[in-house]
Design a protein around this motif. Structure first.
Motif, PDB file in Angstrom:
ATOM      1  N   UNK A   5      -8.740  -6.270 -13.725  1.00  0.00           N
ATOM      2  CA  UNK A   5      -7.527  -5.769 -13.080  1.00  0.00           C
ATOM      3  C   UNK A   5      -6.293  -6.530 -13.559  1.00  0.00           C
ATOM      4  N   UNK A   6      -5.147  -5.860 -13.593  1.00  0.00           N
ATOM      5  CA  UNK A   6      -3.900  -6.577 -13.900  1.00  0.00           C
ATOM      6  C   UNK A   6      -3.355  -7.206 -12.623  1.00  0.00           C
ATOM      7  N   UNK A   7      -2.283  -7.976 -12.746  1.00  0.00           N
ATOM      8  CA  UNK A   7      -1.601  -8.521 -11.572  1.00  0.00           C
ATOM      9  C   UNK A   7      -0.793  -7.393 -10.942  1.00  0.00           C
ATOM     10  N   UNK A   8      -1.101  -7.028  -9.721  1.00  0.00           N
ATOM     11  CA  UNK A   8      -0.291  -6.013  -9.039  1.00  0.00           C
ATOM     12  C   UNK A   8       0.781  -6.717  -8.230  1.00  0.00           C
ATOM     13  N   UNK A   9       1.985  -6.118  -8.265  1.00  0.00           N
ATOM     14  CA  UNK A   9       3.076  -6.705  -7.509  1.00  0.00           C
ATOM     15  C   UNK A   9       3.068  -6.124  -6.103  1.00  0.00           C
ATOM     16  N   UNK A  10       3.064  -6.974  -5.105  1.00  0.00           N
ATOM     17  CA  UNK A  10       3.086  -6.498  -3.731  1.00  0.00           C
ATOM     18  C   UNK A  10       4.502  -6.594  -3.188  1.00  0.00           C
ATOM     19  N   UNK A  11       5.136  -7.773  -3.446  1.00  0.00           N
ATOM     20  CA  UNK A  11       6.558  -7.906  -3.144  1.00  0.00           C
ATOM     21  C   UNK A  11       7.142  -8.809  -4.223  1.00  0.00           C
ATOM     22  N   UNK A  12       8.404  -9.172  -4.098  1.00  0.00           N
ATOM     23  CA  UNK A  12       9.041  -9.996  -5.123  1.00  0.00           C
ATOM     24  C   UNK A  12       8.337 -11.348  -5.282  1.00  0.00           C
ATOM     25  N   UNK A  13       7.728 -11.791  -4.209  1.00  0.00           N
ATOM     26  CA  UNK A  13       7.113 -13.117  -4.281  1.00  0.00           C
ATOM     27  C   UNK A  13       5.592 -13.047  -4.303  1.00  0.00           C
ATOM     28  N   UNK A  14       5.040 -11.886  -4.077  1.00  0.00           N
ATOM     29  CA  UNK A  14       3.606 -11.788  -3.801  1.00  0.00           C
ATOM     30  C   UNK A  14       2.888 -10.929  -4.850  1.00  0.00           C
ATOM     31  N   UNK A  15       1.896 -11.508  -5.517  1.00  0.00           N
ATOM     32  CA  UNK A  15       1.133 -10.793  -6.531  1.00  0.00           C
ATOM     33  C   UNK A  15      -0.357 -10.980  -6.263  1.00  0.00           C
ATOM     34  N   UNK A  16      -1.161  -9.993  -6.629  1.00  0.00           N
ATOM     35  CA  UNK A  16      -2.603 -10.175  -6.518  1.00  0.00           C
ATOM     36  C   UNK A  16      -3.304  -9.405  -7.623  1.00  0.00           C
ATOM     37  N   UNK A  17      -4.432  -9.940  -8.048  1.00  0.00           N
ATOM     38  CA  UNK A  17      -5.133  -9.395  -9.197  1.00  0.00           C
ATOM     39  C   UNK A  17      -6.394  -8.704  -8.698  1.00  0.00           C
ATOM     40  N   UNK A  18      -6.259  -7.506  -8.173  1.00  0.00           N
ATOM     41  CA  UNK A  18      -7.424  -6.763  -7.708  1.00  0.00           C
ATOM     42  C   UNK A  18      -7.149  -5.263  -7.809  1.00  0.00           C
ATOM     43  N   UNK A  19      -8.180  -4.512  -8.175  1.00  0.00           N
ATOM     44  CA  UNK A  19      -8.012  -3.054  -8.309  1.00  0.00           C
ATOM     45  C   UNK A  19      -7.737  -2.394  -6.972  1.00  0.00           C
ATOM     46  N   UNK A  20      -8.016  -3.096  -5.875  1.00  0.00           N
ATOM     47  CA  UNK A  20      -7.779  -2.521  -4.556  1.00  0.00           C
ATOM     48  C   UNK A  20      -6.312  -2.161  -4.343  1.00  0.00           C
ATOM     49  N   UNK A  21      -5.446  -2.779  -5.131  1.00  0.00           N
ATOM     50  CA  UNK A  21      -4.015  -2.538  -4.958  1.00  0.00           C
ATOM     51  C   UNK A  21      -3.533  -1.365  -5.802  1.00  0.00           C
ATOM     52  N   UNK A  22      -4.411  -0.804  -6.626  1.00  0.00           N
ATOM     53  CA  UNK A  22      -4.033   0.348  -7.441  1.00  0.00           C
ATOM     54  C   UNK A  22      -3.762   1.536  -6.523  1.00  0.00           C
ATOM     55  N   UNK A  23      -2.738   2.298  -6.801  1.00  0.00           N
ATOM     56  CA  UNK A  23      -2.405   3.433  -5.917  1.00  0.00           C
ATOM     57  C   UNK A  23      -3.589   4.367  -5.670  1.00  0.00           C
ATOM     58  N   UNK A  24      -4.490   4.512  -6.655  1.00  0.00           N
ATOM     59  CA  UNK A  24      -5.607   5.437  -6.495  1.00  0.00           C
ATOM     60  C   UNK A  24      -6.794   4.824  -5.751  1.00  0.00           C
ATOM     61  N   UNK A  25      -6.724   3.531  -5.482  1.00  0.00           N
ATOM     62  CA  UNK A  25      -7.877   2.860  -4.866  1.00  0.00           C
ATOM     63  C   UNK A  25      -7.992   3.252  -3.408  1.00  0.00           C
ATOM     64  N   UNK A  26      -9.212   3.238  -2.862  1.00  0.00           N
ATOM     65  CA  UNK A  26      -9.353   3.516  -1.426  1.00  0.00           C
ATOM     66  C   UNK A  26      -8.661   2.424  -0.612  1.00  0.00           C
TER      67      UNK A  26
END
Lengths: 353, 309
Positions: free
Chosen positions: A308-329
């Protein structure tokens, strides 16, 4: 006010050559550190947090260590290509380190005072030894050692564990560094001394505007000292954010696991201590896809295929998990963890934050 | 400190008493007499000789006489070399042995530590293999073989040093090296392993984190802590240098004390045996005492028992 960026680590990769093969201890770590801020790096043993911190000091023995890629910009200058001689002007002077075990970090056959003045004299050519002594005594006083004049002439074995860690901190502060790397500075100490040392470090940071990288596996300590948190797993940062992001809105299943494996004392609930099943992957042959997939109860099919790539959650918050992909459950934070977060929030409210 | 040294001196006296007693009875048990190797002489003369040296007395009288001799440090005349007292023999030959011994110790400690430090600093690289090979060779080749080889190649073939004798400094180099090389190898091994052990410890990493250079770290931090096992070895080293010198002094024809020590035993030269034994014992016992004091100087964590600051 914009804070000045002191340290920028970009895609750092550290390998170790062993008989079994090449261990990829750090696999593309990036983070920023601003002046006067504290970054906590958390993760279990072998996640690469100590290697990362030693890499910033360039204390990785080469061989077997290899800087396989990336850059470490300190004050805008890349320190990876620096020679040993250039580096010796940075070490202790601009970046200093506090070690884990104060019982072994001090030279047993050298007087404590000399171990401090040594740093001062090394990095300030103009200082006389009398001035260095004066400064060392002031430092001992600063870190809360009573009777510094007398203590100056003593050997490490005449100090208790907590007092030795204070001396180690005094040594780290001797040349007034901009960045302090604390590699599990309280792990070897008992709880009351731990609290004192943490207070001391916070106090010093306030007085001197020092930036601190705080390496630990103790999330309780993190909540106490850090501004930002980087959660490391298998040589990578899997979640990165402010303390509030990580504690109140964790997004990576590994962070959930870490939070869950802290004993919950606040909710006064009787439950078995939770653990993360399995063990960290072998970094000689890192798994394909997400390194955490095998231990992740929420793993998706893609986790075994693609990293997984680093997904941006907010300006300060990032996480590296596919769960954050728009298509993920949409997977909500597990109940037990949610309950804890509620507990933290209530506590924070009660203490009037 | 003074109290400690005083206590140790008492122990030394006790040890000496035991050594003197043991030596006396061993000599008594050994067959033969100082006069056995001389031409046959009538029993009357032998009886006279025995009477002169007190050898016809019962053993407890002889034992008492020996103890008195030892306490007064007057061992009497040699039974073999008529007219020379034991004290004279020691006074004459000991300075030679001492020079040789000190030289050998300096070489072994200096060379050993140097090789050990180099090996540890270049761990698993060429200099390490080289110095380790030298060390192993030094340990495994007996000193008398080395002495012979050096005499043949360095002295006889290349004419760099005199082959044997004792007429100046250049005469002492080969024998001192021959004695030293085994011990140097041993010290190199000790230094290497102890340096490696110390190098991986936190305080050395801390010294590097302070910004100290490689060599500053070694000399100011690692070496002093690594030297403790080497100091331990100094006691046995003294003994080794002393005993090693017996053979080497024979090979190089050096008129040292070691030669007298060995020949006095085969000659049953009772007075010289007692004199040299007591003398060597004192040196060794004091060497051990000095080593123990050195410990506390090098490592402040070691407190001498009974010593008060």
């Amino acid at each position: 006010m914009m804070k000045k960026k002191l340290l920028e680590v970009n895609d750092l990769q550290i390998n170790f050559k062993t008989y079994a093969g090449i261990v990829q201890a750090v696999r593309g770590v990036s983070f920023d550190l601003y002046e006067g801020e504290t970054l906590a790096i958390v993760g279990e043993s072998g996640s690469g947090k100590s290697v990362t911190s030693n890499a910033i000091m360039k204390l990785i023995p080469q061989p077997p260590g290899i800087y396989a890629g990336g850059e470490i910009l300190f004050d805008g200058r890349d320190i990876v290509p620096l020679t040993e001689k250039e580096m010796s002007k940075v070490r202790g002077n601009e970046i200093a380190m506090i070690f884990q075990d104060p019982m072994t970090a001090l030279n047993p056959t050298m007087r404590v005072g000399k171990q401090i003045t040594e740093v001062i004299l090394k990095h300030n050519k103009k200082v006389t030894s009398a001035e260095a002594k004066e400064r060392a005594i002031k430092l001992l006083d600063l870190v809360g050692i009573p009777m510094p004049e007398k203590r100056f002439r003593q050997y490490p074995h005449e100090f208790s564990g907590g007092m030795r860690q204070r001396v180690v901190i005094a040594i780290a502060l001797a040349a007034d560094p901009k960045l302090l790397i604390a590699d599990e500075p309280t792990t070897a100490l008992d709880v009351t001394i731990q609290a004192q040392i943490l207070e001391l470090m916070k106090d010093i940071q306030k007085k001197r505007n020092t930036s601190i990288i705080f390496i630990t596996h103790d999330l309780g300590v993190v909540a106490n000292v850090a501004d930002r948190v980087a959660v490391m797993y298998a040589g990578q940062i899997v979640e990165y954010g402010t303390v509030n992001d990580i504690f109140y809105n964790p997004r990576h299943p590994y962070t959930w696991g870490l939070l869950g494996s802290m004993p919950d004392l606040k909710n006064n609930e009787k439950e078995e201590l939770r653990t993360i099943p399995g063990s960290p992957p072998d970094l000689i042959h890192p798994p394909k896809g997400d390194a955490f997939a095998a231990r992740n109860e929420f793993a998706l099919a893609i986790d075994y295929e693609k990293e997984p790539p680093m997904f941006k959650i907010s300006d300060t918050h990032y996480a590296k998990t596919w769960l954050l992909h728009p298509d993920a459950p949409q997977i909500p934070i597990p109940d037990a963890i949610q309950k804890r977060i509620q507990g933290y929030l209530e506590e924070a409210e009660n203490s009037g934050k | 400190m003074l109290k400690y040294i005083f206590k140790r001196l008492v122990y030394i006296l006790i040890a000496l008493y035991i050594i003197v007693t043991a030596t006396f009875f061993l000599i008594q048990l050994a067959p033969g007499s100082p006069f056995a190797s001389e031409r046959d002489f009538p029993p009357q003369i032998e009886a006279q000789l025995n009477a002169k040296y007190g050898l016809d007395n019962p053993w407890y009288v002889q034992y008492k006489d020996y103890l008195i001799d030892t306490v007064t440090f007057d061992f009497g005349e040699s039974m073999k070399y008529k007219g020379r007292s034991t004290n004279d023999i020691i006074a004459e030959s000991f300075p030679i042995s001492l020079t040789l011994g000190i030289e050998a110790m300096l070489i072994s400690v200096g060379l050993g530590i140097l090789l050990g430090v180099i090996a540890a600093l270049y761990h698993n690289r060429f200099p390490d293999y080289l110095s380790s090979t030298i060390a192993v060779l030094g340990i495994s080749v007996p000193s008398f073989i080395l002495a012979g080889l050096m005499q043949y190649f360095l002295a006889f073939k290349l004419d760099l040093f005199p082959v044997s004798g004792w007429k100046g400094f250049s005469y002492s180099i080969l024998p001192a090296t021959a004695i030293a090389i085994t011990h140097a190898g041993f010290i190199a091994k000790l230094t290497r392993s102890s340096m490696l052990e110390q190098s991986s410890s936190d305080y050395v990493k801390m010294a590097r984190a302070k910004g100290l250079g490689k060599w500053t770290t070694v000399f100011k931090h690692t070496l002093r802590n690594a030297l403790l096992p080497v100091v331990t070895y100094l006691g046995p080293l003294t003994a080794g240098v002393v005993t090693g010198s017996f053979i080497i002094e024979q090979i190089f024809a050096i008129p040292g004390l070691g030669k007298h020590f060995v020949t006095s035993i085969t000659n049953r030269d009772y007075t010289v045996i007692m004199g040299t034994t007591v003398f060597y014992s004192i040196i060794l016992l004091f060497a051990v005492l000095i080593v123990d004091i050195l410990y506390s100087v090098i490592d402040p964590r070691i407190k001498l028992k009974g010593a008060k600051k």
